[in-house]
Structure formats: structure tokens, C-alpha cells
Design a protein around this motif. Structure first.
Motif, PDB file in Angstrom:
ATOM      1  N   VAL A 788       0.869  -1.180   0.000  1.00  0.00           N
ATOM      2  CA  VAL A 788       0.000   0.000   0.000  1.00  0.00           C
ATOM      3  C   VAL A 788       0.901   1.223   0.000  1.00  0.00           C
ATOM      4  O   VAL A 788       2.070   1.150   0.397  1.00  0.00           O
ATOM      5  CB  VAL A 788      -0.924   0.028   1.239  1.00  0.00           C
ATOM      6  N   THR A 789       0.369   2.343  -0.458  1.00  0.00           N
ATOM      7  CA  THR A 789       1.169   3.567  -0.461  1.00  0.00           C
ATOM      8  C   THR A 789       1.484   3.979   0.967  1.00  0.00           C
ATOM      9  O   THR A 789       2.610   4.377   1.292  1.00  0.00           O
ATOM     10  CB  THR A 789       0.411   4.695  -1.178  1.00  0.00           C
ATOM     11  N   ASP A 790       0.489   3.894   1.814  1.00  0.00           N
ATOM     12  CA  ASP A 790       0.640   4.256   3.215  1.00  0.00           C
ATOM     13  C   ASP A 790      -0.240   3.315   4.031  1.00  0.00           C
ATOM     14  O   ASP A 790      -1.245   2.797   3.527  1.00  0.00           O
ATOM     15  CB  ASP A 790       0.205   5.711   3.421  1.00  0.00           C
ATOM     16  N   GLU A 793      -4.008   3.106   4.125  1.00  0.00           N
ATOM     17  CA  GLU A 793      -4.756   2.460   3.047  1.00  0.00           C
ATOM     18  C   GLU A 793      -4.887   0.952   3.236  1.00  0.00           C
ATOM     19  O   GLU A 793      -5.233   0.224   2.304  1.00  0.00           O
ATOM     20  CB  GLU A 793      -4.075   2.743   1.703  1.00  0.00           C
ATOM     21  N   LEU A 794      -4.592   0.450   4.436  1.00  0.00           N
ATOM     22  CA  LEU A 794      -4.643  -0.985   4.677  1.00  0.00           C
ATOM     23  C   LEU A 794      -6.007  -1.598   4.382  1.00  0.00           C
ATOM     24  O   LEU A 794      -6.104  -2.778   4.024  1.00  0.00           O
ATOM     25  CB  LEU A 794      -4.242  -1.291   6.125  1.00  0.00           C
ATOM     26  N   THR A 795      -7.054  -0.792   4.532  1.00  0.00           N
ATOM     27  CA  THR A 795      -8.392  -1.324   4.248  1.00  0.00           C
ATOM     28  C   THR A 795      -8.512  -1.824   2.802  1.00  0.00           C
ATOM     29  O   THR A 795      -9.317  -2.703   2.503  1.00  0.00           O
ATOM     30  CB  THR A 795      -9.462  -0.246   4.496  1.00  0.00           C
ATOM     31  N   GLN A 798      -7.439  -5.472   2.840  1.00  0.00           N
ATOM     32  CA  GLN A 798      -7.944  -6.319   3.919  1.00  0.00           C
ATOM     33  C   GLN A 798      -8.663  -7.559   3.386  1.00  0.00           C
ATOM     34  O   GLN A 798      -8.422  -8.677   3.841  1.00  0.00           O
ATOM     35  CB  GLN A 798      -8.884  -5.509   4.821  1.00  0.00           C
ATOM     36  N   ALA A 799      -9.548  -7.373   2.430  1.00  0.00           N
ATOM     37  CA  ALA A 799     -10.307  -8.505   1.889  1.00  0.00           C
ATOM     38  C   ALA A 799      -9.375  -9.522   1.239  1.00  0.00           C
ATOM     39  O   ALA A 799      -9.548 -10.742   1.389  1.00  0.00           O
ATOM     40  CB  ALA A 799     -11.341  -8.009   0.885  1.00  0.00           C
ATOM     41  N   GLN A 800      -8.367  -9.021   0.506  1.00  0.00           N
ATOM     42  CA  GLN A 800      -7.419  -9.910  -0.157  1.00  0.00           C
ATOM     43  C   GLN A 800      -6.624 -10.718   0.872  1.00  0.00           C
ATOM     44  O   GLN A 800      -6.402 -11.929   0.713  1.00  0.00           O
ATOM     45  CB  GLN A 800      -6.471  -9.073  -1.028  1.00  0.00           C
ATOM     46  N   LEU A 801      -6.209 -10.042   1.947  1.00  0.00           N
ATOM     47  CA  LEU A 801      -5.470 -10.729   2.999  1.00  0.00           C
ATOM     48  C   LEU A 801      -6.336 -11.805   3.658  1.00  0.00           C
ATOM     49  O   LEU A 801      -5.899 -12.952   3.833  1.00  0.00           O
ATOM     50  CB  LEU A 801      -4.993  -9.732   4.060  1.00  0.00           C
ATOM     51  N   LEU A 802      -7.563 -11.439   4.007  1.00  0.00           N
ATOM     52  CA  LEU A 802      -8.453 -12.395   4.675  1.00  0.00           C
ATOM     53  C   LEU A 802      -8.726 -13.615   3.804  1.00  0.00           C
ATOM     54  O   LEU A 802      -8.784 -14.743   4.282  1.00  0.00           O
ATOM     55  CB  LEU A 802      -9.768 -11.715   5.059  1.00  0.00           C
ATOM     56  N   ALA A 803      -8.873 -13.379   2.511  1.00  0.00           N
ATOM     57  CA  ALA A 803      -9.104 -14.500   1.590  1.00  0.00           C
ATOM     58  C   ALA A 803      -7.915 -15.453   1.608  1.00  0.00           C
ATOM     59  O   ALA A 803      -8.074 -16.680   1.616  1.00  0.00           O
ATOM     60  CB  ALA A 803      -9.352 -13.972   0.182  1.00  0.00           C
ATOM     61  N   SER A 804      -6.717 -14.895   1.616  1.00  0.00           N
ATOM     62  CA  SER A 804      -5.505 -15.727   1.655  1.00  0.00           C
ATOM     63  C   SER A 804      -5.421 -16.508   2.959  1.00  0.00           C
ATOM     64  O   SER A 804      -5.100 -17.703   2.972  1.00  0.00           O
ATOM     65  CB  SER A 804      -4.252 -14.856   1.497  1.00  0.00           C
ATOM     66  N   VAL A 805      -5.725 -15.820   4.070  1.00  0.00           N
ATOM     67  CA  VAL A 805      -5.665 -16.479   5.374  1.00  0.00           C
ATOM     68  C   VAL A 805      -6.675 -17.612   5.445  1.00  0.00           C
ATOM     69  O   VAL A 805      -6.368 -18.718   5.902  1.00  0.00           O
ATOM     70  CB  VAL A 805      -5.908 -15.452   6.512  1.00  0.00           C
ATOM     71  N   GLN A 806      -7.891 -17.351   4.991  1.00  0.00           N
ATOM     72  CA  GLN A 806      -8.929 -18.379   5.054  1.00  0.00           C
ATOM     73  C   GLN A 806      -8.593 -19.542   4.125  1.00  0.00           C
ATOM     74  O   GLN A 806      -8.900 -20.695   4.416  1.00  0.00           O
ATOM     75  CB  GLN A 806     -10.303 -17.791   4.668  1.00  0.00           C
TER      76      GLN A 806
END
Length: 828
Positions: A788-790, A793-795, A798-806
Motif C-alpha cells: 500500500v502507499t501508506d 490504506e490498509l483497508t 484487507q479482503a485480499q489478505l483475509l481471503a488468503s488467510v482463510q
């Protein structure tokens, strides 16, 4: 510094076939000013030295520079004549303390046979002593303008050591070996088949060894002055139980405080009486502070070596018994990990003044760390120590069971590799790594046909043999993974359609590292964690242009059995170093002659060699509800002060999505900058409310530099452990989410690889200030590194990360390997 180098060069006999010189300058990165083969006359070298300009930069990464010279300067392509037996010498001038870790690269240089001399200033002298082969090889001055005052002394030391250096065995044509090494005296491999009955496999554990190499590491600091006699008596009683002789048990004793000192080595005495006499005569050393980390590193580099009497390469178990009466002043994690990687079993005993968690981290497993109120109470744990050593639980690195104090039966004949064979083992993961460089264009059809014939003889199915093919030249390219095809027909079709890739130069080292990091992984179909044998067959038609040693060692540490096959254009010594054992390197005049070695190779592969040191299969009860252990590693350095609230909010939102219960999801949070600090462990909280409350209370810790490598190593050694709540051994997915806002000041590769080997799934998220390539290397797969730029902007991710974790936390039903000795060993 430049003048000092000039004066040294003046003393050398610089000709193409005599002394050679290279100069490297470093700060954040290293840069070679010229290589060992750049110049052949003293005049050219002196002119280049006089022209040197200070490069500047920060921070000072001495560790990275040491690694650089090992991988890029002490190589044949850069003019090194190490393989011809020419002594290799490194002279380090360092004016400050390194921002990264120096121990691992310094050890790697020493293991490569390089003699390291160092000169440091008042800011760096202790670190330089650690880097040097011996503290006497390091000199200290107030500042570099004082170099002339030590110049003559330094040259004398250099000449004295050079006079003692035994040149390495020449490998050139027409040269003969003047000595016989352990490797030379071992029989050629004849894979012995051990029937897979429970009694036979149990015998593997109980009969394999009638010898141990035992090293006692004793805290001799000021804090143990009054209790040292009790420590000495304890060692005496243990030695009484050993069967000391040259070909049975060997003993060494090292005492340490600020620095370590060996009282005697493993090959100093061959009679019990001599060992006991010396132990009785031990005197307390005294001194402070207590540097347990340096002592562990010393034991690894100076005692557990063939020259000091260690028989590790012969398959003899290596034991270290540590008695420590206080908390270490230096870092113990890296040297402890290094000893474990070497296969050393560590048992630690501490007192009320010791740090119990530190001792648990040092020990081979936390349960092997014992504690007494005072060393006068050592007799109360003596039997418990004997029991621990006698059983030697197989955990991560299985070592043959030892039997201290018991009559030992005859040992099974040791395979040269330390490998045993199950005649009815039915599963293998086989990877073919093919040289596709310009030099093999004509031989490639023969290589392809060879792979076809090998595959034809394997039993291909999803639950039987699996095959992957990788081709490489400058870069590596996967044609198909271990889980791409499940039928022999599909694999054969894939092999027939192979096209020669071409390209140059030939980077075999990078090819080996690639298959380690990208093919021998669970996501690519590897069943290593289930105990399935991992086999790599390398066909190489030329000498590598890059260094192969680190990658080859890394594969061996992972338990991969590597066979190397070369042609007349290959470097036979290089292939021997790559292969799991030198005898497993085969050579043909031309690849058209591959059928001549096919049966020999196939017999070895089909025998399914099971290593004595595999990763444990994690056989537990089934469960249907996904569970996961998730650790958040947060950059808390000065560079993230403004964005830390956004990082904290992000963690909160992610945790909100988890199903937190003691038997469901578990969460831990660690913050780091220079050092790492645990806010709470995986077993600290059992409700979502408790975790969220702790998260809301998080405060930015600050500090610099940013040592991401040390933090990764910290979570591996201290958080992903059973005592901290990790359920890795139950088959629960282990997930690490790293948020890093800058480039690391230390090396991240070793720690990241170590996490991957442990089976931890790492996802990295960085900002614009981060090093995206560094995050990709840290992550389990480059595609799992997000940016992310900063951090505000983590939001967005977030969905992409959660999908990977799940996706990772799918229901797991760990299965024990069937029809294999390893399964029966595990049950026994």
C-alpha cells in the motif's frame, strides 16, 4: 586504511601463480573494487589501491558484506583458487558495530575454509573478535590512524598462521591427495534395505549408535563462583556413566563468561581416567558479563568440528549439556538455531537466576530445559537428564537414541549418508532439475529421454509417486509442479513437450534455491511434512557461474536427497558438493550415455531413502472446523510512528473476522524495531474480547534500526512454539502476518527460510518505504506480498489478505505415512 592495505600488498609476492589480492569496500551494500583475478602484477594492484575513494553510506552492514565476499569473491570465477588447495584469507577492517547479524555469514566463511583476520577500533573490537577465526586473529586500535602501530605485529601474525595452514586438497588434474579424510574412508553407498516391521524400525532408534560426542558448556562467570564445585561434581558423575574411549564416547569441557575457553576437546583424551582427572582439576574462570550466545557459537565453530574430534559426519550423535546460572548478556537465538541446524541436541540446566524462557529457547525442545534452585541441587535432576538423553524424543530433527549409562548393543551398519531404507515404502516426491543453458542444446533430447525412462519406472499417482520438472539456465522455470499431474500419461506428455530453454550464464546455485523455495513446498505438492521422501535429480552440463554451496546446504537441511549427474563439461567437485553425499554424484562423458547410469540411479530412488533427520509427520485426530494460529508482527520503529494507529486498527478489524476460542483460532501480537517484544502469546487470551482489549491498549514502541530478520527469527523461536500456544504439531495451520514500513537493516533470508521450513505461512504487507523484493522473499510466495502507499490504506488490501488467510486455514487431516519405517519409528 588505504595506506595500510598498500603496505600489506608490498609484502606479498604478487604474480598470477603466487599471491592474489582483492579489495571490497562496504557500508550498507558491498562493492568489489577489484577481484582476485583482476590484476596479475603488484604495480596494477597498488595503482588501484591508491585510486580508492571512500564510498560513504549507512548503516554499516558487516554481515551482508561478509556474505557478499563469500558468495562473490571467494569463488573460482572471481579468481579464488580454493579448490586447488590455496589458502583463503580475509582481512577485515571495521570501524563500527554492524547493524546486521554477523555470526551466520562469519560461520559460513569459516566452514568454507577461509581464515578471517580482523582489525577493529574501540567501537568494533569485540564484534571483530567474534568474526575472526580465533580472538588472537583480531587486533584493536583506538582509531585507524593508529594502524601503523600494529602493522608489523599483524604481518607477523599473518605469517605465523600461514605457516600453520594446511593447504586444502588440490583437485586439479595430475594432483594427488596427500591424506585420507573421513569421507575417503567411508564405503561407497550401497543402499541397505531394512524391512519395515516395527521391531526392525525400533532397532533403528536403539541400535544405531554406540557412541556419543558430549560437550559440557559451563557458566564460569562471577555469578557461579560459589556453586562451581557443584557443577564440576555433576560433570564428573555424568562422565562416570559414559563409556569413554576413542571409538565410543568422547567428552569436551568448555567454560565461559565474557569469552569461552575450551579446557579440552573431544579428541584430547581417549581414556575416562584422563577426562576425570582434568575435570577434577577445573578452576572457576570468573569474569562478566555472561555471553551465552557467544559461547554457543564458539562450541559450534570450534568444538563440534572434525578437527576437534567431532564425528558428526560419521553419524555419531552430538550432545551439548549447558549449565547456566544467569541470563545471557548477548543474543542466544541465532547460535542456538545454528547448533540445532547442525544436528546438535542441546540440554540446558539453569538456576533461579537463569531466564527459564531463554533456556527453553536454547534447548532442543522446551521440555529438555531443567531448573534447580541452586547448582548444589543438581543431583536432584541428574536422573531426569539421563532419561531425557536416553529417550531423545524425535522432534523436528531426529537423532539416533543414545543410551548413557546403559550397556549398548552392537550398532546397525551406518549408511554413508546417515540414510536408511524401507523396502516397501510407497511414496516419493521426485523433482528433476535440468540444465537448459546454451551448452546443453545438443544433449537436451537425451536428457529428456532419460527423464521419460525414469518416470516410466515410477508408480505415479496422487497418493504414490509425484514428479516435477524444472529447467534452468540464468533463471529457473517450472514446467510442472508435484501436484500438477496425477497420472503417468500426463507427466510423460509434459516431458515429451519440453523445449530447450537456452540462455546463459548457468546459475545452478539459483536453480537449487528456486526448487527449494518454490517446488519443495506444500503449496506445490510436496508432502515433506507428511514424512514423504524428497528427492532431487540434477542434470548439469557445465560449471555454475554462481555459488552453489549455500543453496545445496539449504536443501540438505530441509532433508532433500540430491543426486547430481554431470557430463565432461561439468565440475565434478561441484556436483559432489551439491549431492547429499559425494558418492551420489555420477558422471557421464556425454548425456547420450545417460542410460549407463540409469539403473544405478533408479535403484537408489526406488529404494526410497528415508533420512534419519526428517521433519516429523504431525499425526493427530481429525477435526472438521478450520483452526489457525495467527501471529501479527508489527513494525514499531521510528519510521511508523504516525501510521501505527492505522496498523493497530487493521489488526483489530482482521481479528474481528476470526472465530476466537481456545480450540478454534488463536492470535498473538509482536512488535519490533531493533529488538522484538511480545505483547501477548497464542495462549495468552481465549476470548475475542480479551484480544481486542489488548489490541486497543497497544502503544508504539519506537526505536531503530529496523531488524526484520531478527524479529522473524524471534517469532520462530519464541512464538511458534508449543509452550507459547502454537498447535503446529497438531496440524493446525501456522500463519504470520508481517506489517513492515521500511527496509530491514539486517539479513532476512535465513530467518524467512527457517519459518518456511517450519511450515509457517507468511504474508507480508509493506508501504512505499518498504523493499518490495525483500517482502516477496519473506513471504511464503511472492504473490502473498501486498503493498500500500501508506498504512492508512490498509483497508484496500484487507479482503485480499483475509481471503488468503482463510484459504490457508482449510480443514487439515494430517495422515501418518503408510508403509514406511518413519511411521513406525514415530509410533515407537
Amino acid at each position: 586504511m588505504r595506506d595500510f592495505v598498500q603496505k600489506l600488498v608490498e609484502q606479498f609476492n604478487t604474480e598470477a601463480n603466487r599471491d592474489r589480492v582483492s579489495v571490497v569496500q562496504y557500508s550498507r551494500d558491498a562493492e568489489a573494487n577489484f577481484y582476485l583475478n583482476s590484476y596479475t602484477t603488484k604495480g596494477e594492484i597498488l595503482n588501484s589501491v591508491r585510486a580508492l575513494r571512500h564510498r560513504g553510506g549507512r548503516p554499516l552492514n558487516t554481515g551482508a558484506a561478509l556474505q557478499y565476499v563469500r558468495d562473490n569473491v571467494f569463488t573460482a570465477s572471481a579468481g579464488s583458487r580454493r579448490q586447488e588447495g590455496v589458502p583463503q584469507i580475509l582481512i577485515l577492517l571495521s570501524g563500527g558495530r554492524s547493524s546486521d547479524n554477523v555470526d551466520v555469514p562469519a560461520s559460513a566463511l569459516k566452514e568454507s575454509g577461509i581464515s578471517i583476520f580482523g582489525i577493529g577500533t574501540r567501537n568494533s573490537s569485540r564484534e571483530v573478535q567474534r568474526i575472526a577465526n580465533d580472538p588472537t586473529y583480531a587486533q584493536s586500535i583506538n582509531e585507524f590512524s593508529d594502524l601503523p602501530s600494529v602493522q608489523q605485529q599483524f604481518i607477523s601474525s599473518l605469517n605465523n598462521v600461514l605457516g600453520e595452514v594446511k593447504p586444502m586438497t588440490p583437485t586439479g588434474p595430475g594432483k594427488t591427495d596427500s591424506h585420507t579424510s573421513l569421507e575417503d574412508s567411508r564405503p561407497s553407498p550401497s543402499l541397505q534395505s531394512v524391512p519395515c516391521r516395527l521391531d526392525a524400525c525400533t532397532r533403528l532408534q536403539t541400535l544405531i549408535s554406540d557412541a556419543e560426542d558430549v560437550v559440557f558448556l559451563l557458566d564460569g562467570s562471577d555469578g557461579t563462583r560459589s556453586s562451581f564445585p557443584a557443577m564440576r561434581d555433576f560433570v564428573e558423575r555424568l562422565v562416570e556413566r559414559l563409556n569413554v574411549s576413542e571409538n565410543r564416547d568422547r567428552v569436551s569441557v568448555v567454560q565461559y563468561s565474557r569469552d569461552p575457553e575450551a579446557h579440552f576437546y573431544l579428541n584430547t583424551y581417549s581414556r575416562k581416567e584422563d577426562v576425570l582427572d582434568t575435570v577434577r582439576g577445573l578452576r572457576h574462570k570468573g569474569g562478566r558479563p555472561l555471553n551465552t550466545g557467544a559461547a554457543l557459537q564458539y562450541a559450534r565453530d570450534s568444538v563440534f568440528t572434525a578437527s576437534s574430534g567431532s564425528r558428526r559426519v560419521e553419524g555419531v550423535p552430538q550432545l551439548l549439556i549447558l549449565l547456566s546460572g544467569g541470563k545471557s548478556f548477548d543474543n542466544v537465538d541465532t547460535p542456538a538455531s545454528s547448533l540445532k541446524e547442525l544436528g546438535v541436541l542441546i540440554f540446558a540446566i539453569g538456576t533461579r537466576n537463569s531466564d527459564s524462557r531463554e533456556l527453553q529457547g536454547i534447548s532442543h525442545a522446551p521440555r529438555y530445559a531443567l531448573s534447580v534452585s541452586d547448582f548444589a541441587d543438581l543431583p536432584s535432576v541428574q536422573q531426569q537428564l539421563f532419561n531425557n538423553i536416553d529417550t531423545v524424543f524425535v522432534e523436528g530433527t531426529s537423532i539416533p537414541t543414545t543410551t548413557i549409562g546403559k550397556k549398548k548393543p552392537n550398532r546397525l551398519p551406518l549408511l554413508p549418508l546417515g540414510f536408511y531404507v524401507c523396502s516397501d515404502a510407497q511414496r516419493r516426491d521426485v523433482v528433476f532439475l535440468l540444465d537448459g543453458s546454451d551448452a546443453t542444446r545438443n544433449g537436451f533430447p537425451a536428457m529428456k529421454e532419460f527423464v521419460q525412462r525414469m518416470v516410466d519406472r515410477l508408480d505415479i499417482a496422487e497418493d504414490r509417486d509425484r514428479v516435477s520438472v524444472v529447467q534452468y539456465s540464468r533463471d529457473a522455470e517450472v514446467h510442472f509442479y508435484l501436484n500438477t499431474y496425477t497420472t503417468k500419461e500426463d507427466i510423460l506428455d509434459g516431458v515429451r513437450s519440453l523445449r530447450h530453454k537456452g540462455g546463459r550464464p548457468l546459475y545452478t546455485g539459483a536453480g537449487l534455491q528456486y526448487v527449494r523455495d518454490n517446488v519443495f513446498t506444500a503449496s506445490s505438492g510436496s508432502r515433506r511434512l507428511e514424512g514423504v521422501p524428497q528427492i532431487l535429480v540434477l542434470l548439469s552440463g557445465g560449471r555454475s557461474s554462481d555459488n552453489v554451496d549455500a543453496a545445496a546446504s539449504s536443501l540438505k537441511e530441509l532433508g532433500v536427497l540430491t543426486f547430481g549427474i554431470g557430463s565432461r563439461g561439468s565440475d565434478s567437485r561441484e556436483l559432489q558438493r551439491i549431492s547429499y553425499d559425494p558418492n551420489y554424484a555420477l558422471t557421464v562423458s556425454d548425456f547420450s550415455e545417460l542410460p549407463n547410469v540409469q539403473e544405478q540411479l533408479l535403484a537408489s530412488v526406488k529404494a526410497v531413502a528415508i533420512p534419519v533427520t526428517p521433519t516429523l509427520p504431525t499425526a493427530t485426530a481429525e477435526y472438521t472446523t478450520p483452526r489457525k494460529d495467527v501471529v501479527f508482527l508489527l513494525d514499531g520503529s521510528d519510521g511508523t510512528r504516525n501510521s501505527f494507529p492505522a496498523m493497530r486498527d487493521f489488526v483489530q478489524r482482521v481479528v474481528e473476522q476470526f472465530d476466537i476460542e481456545a480450540n478454534k483460532d488463536r492470535v498473538s501480537v509482536v512488535q519490533y524495531s531493533r529488538d522484538a517484544e511480545v505483547h501477548f502469546y497464542l495462549n495468552s487470551h481465549t476470548t475475542k474480547g480479551e484480544i481486542l482489549n489488548s489490541l486497543r491498549a497497544l502503544r508504539h514502541r519506537g526505536g531503530r534500526p529496523l531488524n526484520t530478520g531478527a524479529a522473524l527469527q524471534y517469532v520462530r523461536d519464541n512464538v511458534f512454539t508449543a509452550s507459547s500456544g502454537s498447535r503446529r504439531l497438531e496440524g493446525v495451520p501456522q500463519i504470520l502476518i508481517l506489517l513492515s514500513g521500511g527496509r530491514s537493516s539486517d539479513n532476512v533470508d535465513a530467518a524467512a527460510s527457517s519459518l518456511k521450513e517450519l511450515g509457517v505461512f507468511t504474508l507480508g504487507i509493506g508501504s512505499r518505504a518498504s523493499d518490495s523484493r525483500e517482502l516477496q522473499r519473506i513471504s511464503t510466495d511472492p504473490s502473498y506480498a501486498l503493498s500500500v502507499t501508506d498504512f492508512s490504506e490498509l483497508t484496500n488490501v484487507q479482503a485480499q489478505l483475509l481471503a488468503s488467510v482463510q484459504a490457508v486455514a482449510v480443514p487439515v487431516t494430517p495422515t501418518s505415512p503408510t508403509g514406511m519405517c518413519m511411521a513406525e519409528l514415530y509410533e515407537s
